[in-house]
Design a protein around this motif. Sequence first.
Motif, PDB file in Angstrom:
ATOM      1  N   THR A 280       1.155  -1.187  -0.049  1.00 17.47           N
ATOM      2  CA  THR A 280       0.085   0.031   0.059  1.00 17.47           C
ATOM      3  C   THR A 280       0.738   1.400   0.066  1.00 17.47           C
ATOM      4  O   THR A 280       0.281   2.342  -0.282  1.00 17.47           O
ATOM      5  CB  THR A 280      -0.916   0.056   1.155  1.00 17.47           C
TER       6      THR A 280
ATOM      7  N   PHE B 235      -5.558   9.498   7.117  1.00 21.71           N
ATOM      8  CA  PHE B 235      -5.732   9.374   5.827  1.00 21.71           C
ATOM      9  C   PHE B 235      -6.547  10.371   5.310  1.00 21.71           C
ATOM     10  O   PHE B 235      -6.662  10.625   4.104  1.00 21.71           O
ATOM     11  CB  PHE B 235      -6.383   7.845   5.469  1.00 21.71           C
TER      12      PHE B 235
ATOM     13  N   ARG C 177      -0.894   3.132  -4.170  1.00 20.37           N
ATOM     14  CA  ARG C 177       0.588   3.354  -3.881  1.00 20.37           C
ATOM     15  C   ARG C 177       1.166   3.972  -4.933  1.00 20.37           C
ATOM     16  O   ARG C 177       1.958   4.607  -4.656  1.00 20.37           O
ATOM     17  CB  ARG C 177       1.221   1.749  -3.511  1.00 20.37           C
TER      18      ARG C 177
ATOM     19  N   ILE D 249       2.596   2.524   2.637  1.00 22.87           N
ATOM     20  CA  ILE D 249       2.518   3.376   3.642  1.00 22.87           C
ATOM     21  C   ILE D 249       3.306   3.004   4.506  1.00 22.87           C
ATOM     22  O   ILE D 249       3.241   1.749   5.386  1.00 22.87           O
ATOM     23  CB  ILE D 249       1.050   3.351   4.367  1.00 22.87           C
TER      24      ILE D 249
ATOM     25  N   TRP E 242      -4.255  -0.993   6.695  1.00 27.77           N
ATOM     26  CA  TRP E 242      -3.698  -0.538   7.849  1.00 27.77           C
ATOM     27  C   TRP E 242      -4.294  -1.133   9.228  1.00 27.77           C
ATOM     28  O   TRP E 242      -3.683  -1.542  10.189  1.00 27.77           O
ATOM     29  CB  TRP E 242      -3.996   1.182   7.914  1.00 27.77           C
TER      30      TRP E 242
ATOM     31  N   LYS F 289      -6.973   2.268   2.399  1.00 30.80           N
ATOM     32  CA  LYS F 289      -5.671   2.353   3.233  1.00 30.80           C
ATOM     33  C   LYS F 289      -6.259   2.005   4.608  1.00 30.80           C
ATOM     34  O   LYS F 289      -5.457   1.466   5.333  1.00 30.80           O
ATOM     35  CB  LYS F 289      -5.294   3.820   3.244  1.00 30.80           C
TER      36      LYS F 289
END
Lengths: 303, 366
Positions: free
Chosen positions: B75, B156, B244, B77, B265, B261
């Motif tokens: 992703t 986010f 991403r 992050i 997450w 996300k």
Amino acid sequence: MSTSALSTVPADESAEKTGSSPSVSPPSAEPKKRSWSARPRTIDPVRREAVVAGRPAVLCVDNISVSFDGFKALTNLTLILEKGELRCLIGPNGAGKTTLMDVITGKTKPDSGTVFLTHDARDLTQLAEYEIAELGICRKFQRPTVFAGHTVYENLELALQGKKGVLSSLFFRLSAAQKTTIEGILEQIGLHEHAAVRAGQLAHGQKQWLEIGMLLAQNPKVLLVDEPIAGMTHQESERTAELLKSLAGERTVVVVEHDMEFVRSIAKKVTVLHQGSVLAEGDIDSVQNDPRVVEVYLGEPRT
Amino acid sequence: MTAEPAVGLKALHSRRGWIGVGAATLIVGVIVPLLSVAVPASSPLHVPDYLVALLGKFLCYGIVALAIDLIWGFTGILSLGHGVFFALGGYAMGMYLMLSIGAQGVYKSVLPDFMVFLDWKELPWFWRGFDNLSVALAAALLVPGLLAFAFGYFAFRSRIRGVYFSIITQALTYALMLLFFRNETGFGGNNGLTDFKSLYGYDLHEPSTKVALYVLSALGLLLTYLLCRFIVTSKAGRVLRAIRDVESRAMFVGFNPTSYKLFAWTLSAILCGLAGALYVPQVGIINPGEMQPANSIEMAIWVAVGGRATLFGAILGAFLVNGMRSFFTAAMPNAWLYILGSLFIAVTLFFPDGVAGALGRLKRKS
Ligand SMILES: Nc1ncnc2c1ncn2[C@@H]1O[C@H](COP(=O)(O)OP(=O)(O)O)[C@@H](O)[C@H]1O
Ligand SMILES: [Mg+2]
């Protein structure tokens, strides 16, 4: 006043009010800067009627102003797109063409003004990008942006119209009908042999087509295409012209382009932007002969 | 931070990939425990207890690495705060283990010793229910999950990205560490929770319990791997990679990046909670040290070394780096952090796609 009065609401107060269409003056009592979250989320029906004025409109951009740090990129811009038309948007660099697309697709929030679909009550300037995309307004960026790490086929699969939530994606299976759709688009954009190639490895022109193919997969009502033939060979641009022409009719297509020859080959109706406002609008010949357009493009009035 | 799409991922579509998974499961999950339990200590084939304990820890780290790969590798992050989710899962399990001690503690009270020491008369409200293993397990998953959800929702939605996001995750783990250091917070302060005796009636010091926990960890790793594999090979996985690589394009195609996300997450945090819950009964202690910012950074290094966005690379990295850590902290206790730092720099410079990527390139050449 040129042909613009026939289809647009005059952009500024000084503009002549001609023709039978009820001209709408910008709502003048509004404070200049309002926080957009405090604005109504739907369009006032009376205002909508006044703007649409009985035309077969699909998308209306009503009196939009955008400024970046005081610089006015768009000033009281109004644009009415009719169902199934192929409209070309031209204008010198910095005229605000890309900014207009940014506003319509939700990337840029305007200082004032609204954008709406004729058959939807919502003010698009209040929605997020993905919500606007769900409503059927899709765009192609000025620089080709595809998912470089995904294959051509996967790019189309991702773009495909349908549920876009996390859960539906987790358990998603392509249906036979969807596979047929993708195959059809692959044919249409001439990338059938490249279906399993990673998009990052395509040639520039092919990326442009793939991006147009992705727009097709989204099955949009309105297609916004920013400079589609930039960097294409002559042959490629001809194919692109064919492709774009075949899209209009069912859908409304807006093309930003500099190349006048290209514009002439595809468009019935042209809108000229200059310094963030509509300068002229009409068929290509009348626009090209409009002295103000000539002045803007050549820097001086024709003698 | 665009990684090439998963060399290893492709390999796993094939039959050979599945055979690899099966073989690894057999060796780690079946043969090693058998060699430990069923083979007498005198035999050279016997796997000593300390090795089982060490591998059991690595298995938990493997789960963490997969969780980080999901959010970072796929992703894009980078979290430098996953230690906090791991620790919270560990604390939830630790609370259950504390309450299972009952009146066998130093102070012969039903309250955990540190509470007696603080002169508390009864369990604080947030300890209630933790004498039940299912409650503790649920909390081990839900508490990290909820924290991550709340944190991610605001981050986010405000479109906080890149380095800024990484920095706030460091702040998050640091803040919680300070909170847990305080005695009044009610989790044993500096010393944390320790001196556990039994889990669900089984003596934690028995070798058989240890092997059972080891096998459970292996199972946890396998299930986590299969879950992650399912996600990244689904369309949702392709959407994660799309977000991403070109988030704006993904939005204009109609995906809401925030929800994707948030999904990756939150799930990632839950998996870390699971790892923490498996880890604590094996090591016998959980304290705020687990939330040190450096711990979370080290977790990200495992994945960087192993190779992002390949899943198996993450597991490989966790085993490799922790293997080196075990070796070097014994051989050269002071040098470990320098070695880790150099390793990270070397990988970043010479193998940006990690060991998995390097292996993939070797394979393609031959
Ligand atoms: N994000 C931004 N910040 C500041 N100025 C901008 C931004 N986007 C566009 N502009 C300015 O607005 C004007 C219109 O830009 P643009 O819409 O890209 O023009 P066009 O596409 O017609 O060439 C330009 O002068 C540009 O510099
Ligand atoms: Mg532009």
